[in-house]
Design a protein around this motif. Structure first.
Motif, PDB file in Angstrom:
ATOM      1  N   CYS A  19     -50.977  -4.313 -24.800  1.00  0.00           N
ATOM      2  CA  CYS A  19     -51.935  -5.182 -24.995  1.00  0.00           C
ATOM      3  C   CYS A  19     -50.542  -6.561 -24.136  1.00  0.00           C
ATOM      4  N   CYS A  21     -52.636  -9.669 -25.579  1.00  0.00           N
ATOM      5  CA  CYS A  21     -53.484 -10.451 -25.826  1.00  0.00           C
ATOM      6  C   CYS A  21     -52.518 -11.680 -26.686  1.00  0.00           C
ATOM      7  N   CYS A  24     -50.112 -10.676 -29.066  1.00  0.00           N
ATOM      8  CA  CYS A  24     -49.432  -9.389 -28.850  1.00  0.00           C
ATOM      9  C   CYS A  24     -47.948 -10.680 -28.005  1.00  0.00           C
ATOM     10  N   ASN A 271     -54.034  -5.892 -34.318  1.00  0.00           N
ATOM     11  CA  ASN A 271     -53.457  -7.331 -33.214  1.00  0.00           C
ATOM     12  C   ASN A 271     -54.750  -8.588 -32.815  1.00  0.00           C
TER      13      ASN A 271
HETATM   14 ZN   LIG Z   1     -52.651  -7.879 -28.812  1.00  0.00          ZN
END
Ligand SMILES: [Zn+2]
Ligand SMILES: [Zn+2]
Length: 302
Positions: A19, A21, A24, A271
């Motif tokens: 991930c 994002c 993260c 997350n």
């Molecule tokens: Zn993430």
């Protein structure tokens, strides 16, 4: 009792390996704390420890906490586990702890439903056989002591409460009674109590009463809003469809808990959750309410 947060993240942790994002990436860059998958360690005497859920990150979590290091060439101060459900991020660590030898194994405790689901998987079925014991807990009344050595039932009064929730994805995500439980743990000496409820689909009367009774409640902080996975393009599923009541919004956990005097700590933080960004409105709302976010390494004495 001593309570140590071993991990404060939901499944995958923060950062999650696949991930990128904003949360993260912030954790990868060191701008926000890293979070392993959610679990608490708890002790009445500082010598023998119980795990509340056992995440796939358990080996790293043990290394990060000297009280859980082996006291002998081979050994562990961990006596057993209390499991809230059969999701892999909550029981996967059992497979990591399979090397325990000798004739004294772990005492694993959960509802009968959770045991039945988890032990369909061979890696976990081993914990229902010698030298281990997998004991079904009664619901809504204190767990009896297993033997003199066991601090569950002796130093600590532990009660499991069935909460709304579903079986894990690998078992069909069905709303089965006692597929998810919370644990209320009272120290018989200090009379302080902890509630551990890292997963719930909604707050039923039993859970609301347990939150009100607790000195400190660790609650499901997976998602802030029902739609955040969709809005961040991470997954086309709503929080409630995944069995988690969101923290914010109408009908969210904060609105349910208005007026509570219990110390509220959100854990099992996904997350995708905007609360993980200290500059967000979601985090400001949480702080305005007086609630906190758990973090890996957080310690409380109750
Ligand atoms: Zn993430
Ligand atoms: Zn989880």
């Amino acid at each position: 009792m001593i309570v140590r947060v071993l991990g404060s993240g939901a499944g995958g942790g923060v950062p999650q390996w696949n991930c990128a994002c904003a949360n993260c990436e912030a954790a990868r860059a060191g701008r926000a704390p890293r979070r392993t998958q959610s679990s608490l360690a708890l002790s009445a005497d500082g010598a023998r420890w119980l795990l509340l859920n056992c995440s796939p990150d358990i080996a790293v979590q043990i290394e990060a906490f000297p009280a859980l290091h082996p006291p002998a060439p081979r050994g562990t101060p961990i006596t057993g586990m209390l499991l809230t459900d059969a999701n892999i991020d909550h029981i996967g660590g059992l497979a990591v702890l399979r090397q325990r030898g000798g004739n004294r194994g772990f005492v694993v405790r959960s509802s009968a439903t959770i045991r039945e689901i988890a032990t369909t998987q061979p890696a976990f079925a081993a914990f229902a056989a010698f030298p281990h014991r997998w004991i079904d807990v009664p619901l809504g009344k204190p767990i009896p002591s297993n033997d003199d050595d066991d601090f569950v039932g002796n130093a600590l009064a532990v009660t499991a409460i069935a909460v709304p929730g579903t079986t894990p994805g690998y078992a069909g995500r069905r709303p089965v009674p006692a597929a998810v439980v919370a644990y209320e743990i009272a120290d018989r000496h200090t009379h302080e109590s902890l509630l551990f409820a890292p997963v719930f689909g909604s707050i039923n009367d039993a859970l609301a009463a347990a939150i009100a009774r607790a000195s400190v409640a660790f609650l499901d902080g997976s998602f802030y809003s029902d739609d955040e996975l969709i809005e961040t393009h991470l997954l086309a599923k709503q929080a409630r469809a995944l069995g988690h009541q969101p923290v914010g919004g109408i009908g969210g956990t904060l609105s349910n808990l208005r007026g509570t005097r219990t110390r509220i700590v959100f854990t099992h933080l996904n997350n995708s959750n905007p609360m993980l960004d200290a500059a967000s409105e979601a985090y400001a709302h949480l702080r305005e309410f007086g609630a906190e976010l758990a973090y890996d390494g957080m310690e409380l004495t109750l």
